[in-house]
Design a protein around this motif. Sequence first.
Motif, PDB file in Angstrom:
ATOM      1  N   GLY A 170       0.814  -1.208   0.000  1.00  0.00           N
ATOM      2  CA  GLY A 170       0.000   0.000   0.000  1.00  0.00           C
ATOM      3  C   GLY A 170       0.844   1.252   0.000  1.00  0.00           C
ATOM      4  N   ILE A 171       1.863   1.283   0.850  1.00  0.00           N
ATOM      5  CA  ILE A 171       2.746   2.447   0.915  1.00  0.00           C
ATOM      6  C   ILE A 171       3.553   2.573  -0.371  1.00  0.00           C
ATOM      7  CG2 ILE A 171       4.777   3.371   2.102  1.00  0.00           C
ATOM      8  CD1 ILE A 171       3.572   2.294   4.712  1.00  0.00           C
ATOM      9  N   ASP A 172       3.934   1.442  -0.940  1.00  0.00           N
ATOM     10  CA  ASP A 172       4.716   1.442  -2.177  1.00  0.00           C
ATOM     11  C   ASP A 172       3.908   1.971  -3.370  1.00  0.00           C
ATOM     12  OD1 ASP A 172       7.121   0.887  -3.468  1.00  0.00           O
ATOM     13  OD2 ASP A 172       6.339  -1.009  -4.250  1.00  0.00           O
ATOM     14  N   THR A 173       2.588   1.991  -3.266  1.00  0.00           N
ATOM     15  CA  THR A 173       1.723   2.467  -4.348  1.00  0.00           C
ATOM     16  C   THR A 173       1.683   3.995  -4.420  1.00  0.00           C
ATOM     17  OG1 THR A 173       0.350   0.515  -4.024  1.00  0.00           O
ATOM     18  CG2 THR A 173      -0.614   2.261  -5.314  1.00  0.00           C
ATOM     19  N   PHE A 174       1.880   4.681  -3.294  1.00  0.00           N
ATOM     20  CA  PHE A 174       1.707   6.132  -3.244  1.00  0.00           C
ATOM     21  C   PHE A 174       2.659   6.937  -4.125  1.00  0.00           C
ATOM     22  CE2 PHE A 174      -0.667   5.120   0.650  1.00  0.00           C
ATOM     23  CZ  PHE A 174      -1.833   5.806   0.363  1.00  0.00           C
ATOM     24  N   PRO A 175       3.940   6.628  -4.229  1.00  0.00           N
ATOM     25  CA  PRO A 175       4.825   7.467  -5.053  1.00  0.00           C
ATOM     26  C   PRO A 175       4.453   7.499  -6.534  1.00  0.00           C
ATOM     27  CG  PRO A 175       6.128   6.095  -3.599  1.00  0.00           C
ATOM     28  CD  PRO A 175       4.714   5.631  -3.489  1.00  0.00           C
ATOM     29  N   SER A 176       3.798   6.476  -7.027  1.00  0.00           N
ATOM     30  CA  SER A 176       3.469   6.419  -8.459  1.00  0.00           C
ATOM     31  C   SER A 176       1.968   6.225  -8.669  1.00  0.00           C
ATOM     32  CB  SER A 176       4.252   5.287  -9.116  1.00  0.00           C
ATOM     33  OG  SER A 176       3.936   4.064  -8.482  1.00  0.00           O
ATOM     34  N   LEU A 177       1.161   7.030  -8.007  1.00  0.00           N
ATOM     35  CA  LEU A 177      -0.293   6.880  -8.112  1.00  0.00           C
ATOM     36  C   LEU A 177      -0.787   7.071  -9.542  1.00  0.00           C
ATOM     37  CD1 LEU A 177      -1.671   8.583  -4.889  1.00  0.00           C
ATOM     38  CD2 LEU A 177      -1.884   6.192  -5.546  1.00  0.00           C
ATOM     39  N   ALA A 178      -0.351   8.122 -10.199  1.00  0.00           N
ATOM     40  CA  ALA A 178      -0.840   8.401 -11.552  1.00  0.00           C
ATOM     41  C   ALA A 178      -0.422   7.303 -12.528  1.00  0.00           C
ATOM     42  CB  ALA A 178      -0.325   9.757 -12.022  1.00  0.00           C
ATOM     43  N   ALA A 179       0.811   6.842 -12.425  1.00  0.00           N
ATOM     44  CA  ALA A 179       1.283   5.785 -13.320  1.00  0.00           C
ATOM     45  C   ALA A 179       0.536   4.480 -13.064  1.00  0.00           C
ATOM     46  CB  ALA A 179       2.780   5.576 -13.136  1.00  0.00           C
ATOM     47  N   GLY A 180       0.309   4.168 -11.801  1.00  0.00           N
ATOM     48  CA  GLY A 180      -0.422   2.941 -11.463  1.00  0.00           C
ATOM     49  C   GLY A 180      -1.860   2.990 -11.933  1.00  0.00           C
ATOM     50  N   ALA A 181      -2.497   4.154 -11.780  1.00  0.00           N
ATOM     51  CA  ALA A 181      -3.877   4.301 -12.236  1.00  0.00           C
ATOM     52  C   ALA A 181      -3.963   4.157 -13.743  1.00  0.00           C
ATOM     53  CB  ALA A 181      -4.436   5.655 -11.792  1.00  0.00           C
ATOM     54  N   GLY A 182      -3.016   4.754 -14.452  1.00  0.00           N
ATOM     55  CA  GLY A 182      -2.999   4.635 -15.908  1.00  0.00           C
ATOM     56  C   GLY A 182      -2.746   3.210 -16.362  1.00  0.00           C
ATOM     57  N   PHE A 183      -1.839   2.520 -15.689  1.00  0.00           N
ATOM     58  CA  PHE A 183      -1.519   1.137 -16.044  1.00  0.00           C
ATOM     59  C   PHE A 183      -2.725   0.217 -15.837  1.00  0.00           C
ATOM     60  CE2 PHE A 183       0.065  -3.081 -14.762  1.00  0.00           C
ATOM     61  CZ  PHE A 183       0.708  -3.438 -15.931  1.00  0.00           C
ATOM     62  N   MET A 184      -3.457   0.434 -14.728  1.00  0.00           N
ATOM     63  CA  MET A 184      -4.607  -0.416 -14.426  1.00  0.00           C
ATOM     64  C   MET A 184      -5.878   0.048 -15.139  1.00  0.00           C
ATOM     65  SD  MET A 184      -3.362  -2.764 -12.570  1.00  0.00           S
ATOM     66  CE  MET A 184      -4.750  -3.578 -11.853  1.00  0.00           C
ATOM     67  N   GLY A 185      -5.837   1.234 -15.749  1.00  0.00           N
ATOM     68  CA  GLY A 185      -7.017   1.745 -16.446  1.00  0.00           C
ATOM     69  C   GLY A 185      -8.108   2.206 -15.498  1.00  0.00           C
ATOM     70  N   LEU A 186      -7.707   2.726 -14.341  1.00  0.00           N
ATOM     71  CA  LEU A 186      -8.661   3.190 -13.338  1.00  0.00           C
ATOM     72  C   LEU A 186      -8.516   4.691 -13.136  1.00  0.00           C
ATOM     73  CD1 LEU A 186      -8.131   0.423 -10.632  1.00  0.00           C
ATOM     74  CD2 LEU A 186     -10.079   0.642 -12.176  1.00  0.00           C
ATOM     75  N   PRO A 187      -9.588   5.348 -12.699  1.00  0.00           N
ATOM     76  CA  PRO A 187      -9.455   6.774 -12.359  1.00  0.00           C
ATOM     77  C   PRO A 187      -8.491   6.953 -11.182  1.00  0.00           C
ATOM     78  CG  PRO A 187     -11.771   6.115 -12.438  1.00  0.00           C
ATOM     79  CD  PRO A 187     -10.962   4.877 -12.569  1.00  0.00           C
ATOM     80  N   LEU A 188      -7.830   8.093 -11.143  1.00  0.00           N
ATOM     81  CA  LEU A 188      -6.844   8.357 -10.099  1.00  0.00           C
ATOM     82  C   LEU A 188      -7.464   8.296  -8.705  1.00  0.00           C
ATOM     83  CD1 LEU A 188      -3.948   9.104  -9.373  1.00  0.00           C
ATOM     84  CD2 LEU A 188      -4.572  11.499  -9.654  1.00  0.00           C
ATOM     85  N   ALA A 189      -8.685   8.818  -8.553  1.00  0.00           N
ATOM     86  CA  ALA A 189      -9.339   8.816  -7.241  1.00  0.00           C
ATOM     87  C   ALA A 189      -9.581   7.383  -6.757  1.00  0.00           C
ATOM     88  CB  ALA A 189     -10.653   9.577  -7.302  1.00  0.00           C
ATOM     89  N   LEU A 190      -9.980   6.509  -7.658  1.00  0.00           N
ATOM     90  CA  LEU A 190     -10.232   5.120  -7.272  1.00  0.00           C
ATOM     91  C   LEU A 190      -8.926   4.408  -6.921  1.00  0.00           C
ATOM     92  CD1 LEU A 190     -12.215   2.806  -6.900  1.00  0.00           C
ATOM     93  CD2 LEU A 190     -11.973   2.292  -9.335  1.00  0.00           C
ATOM     94  N   TRP A 191      -7.876   4.664  -7.682  1.00  0.00           N
ATOM     95  CA  TRP A 191      -6.582   4.042  -7.406  1.00  0.00           C
ATOM     96  C   TRP A 191      -6.006   4.533  -6.072  1.00  0.00           C
ATOM     97  CZ3 TRP A 191      -4.695  -0.253  -8.706  1.00  0.00           C
ATOM     98  CH2 TRP A 191      -3.346  -0.542  -8.546  1.00  0.00           C
ATOM     99  N   THR A 192      -6.241   5.803  -5.760  1.00  0.00           N
ATOM    100  CA  THR A 192      -5.816   6.338  -4.472  1.00  0.00           C
ATOM    101  C   THR A 192      -6.573   5.658  -3.340  1.00  0.00           C
ATOM    102  OG1 THR A 192      -5.353   8.466  -5.510  1.00  0.00           O
ATOM    103  CG2 THR A 192      -5.560   8.453  -3.112  1.00  0.00           C
ATOM    104  N   LEU A 193      -7.866   5.447  -3.536  1.00  0.00           N
ATOM    105  CA  LEU A 193      -8.673   4.743  -2.536  1.00  0.00           C
ATOM    106  C   LEU A 193      -8.156   3.318  -2.336  1.00  0.00           C
ATOM    107  CD1 LEU A 193     -11.162   4.720  -0.666  1.00  0.00           C
ATOM    108  CD2 LEU A 193     -12.488   3.910  -2.631  1.00  0.00           C
TER     109      LEU A 193
END
Length: 72
Positions: free
Chosen positions: A38-61
């Motif tokens: 979970g902590i490892d996800t925070f530095p690259s939120l936008a990249a992770g959201a784009g990779f998974m095809g999810l909105p940034l708000a949902l990926w942050t959640l």
Amino acid sequence: MSSITTNSSGSTALSLPSIPAAHWLLRASVAAAFIHHGIDTFPSLAAGAGFMGLPLALWTLVAVLKVVGGVA
């Protein structure tokens, strides 16, 4: 037709020692994995959201819930 029978005469069952707090080892290791990822996800939120095809708000959640779930 086949049937299954058990023979309990003369055999001893394998019994493991009872450790009252053994489940905490499993809980702690799973919690550590959730918190770490979970902590490892925070530095690259936008990249992770784009990779998974999810909105940034949902990926942050998702990232927040990973950490909160591990702590819980």
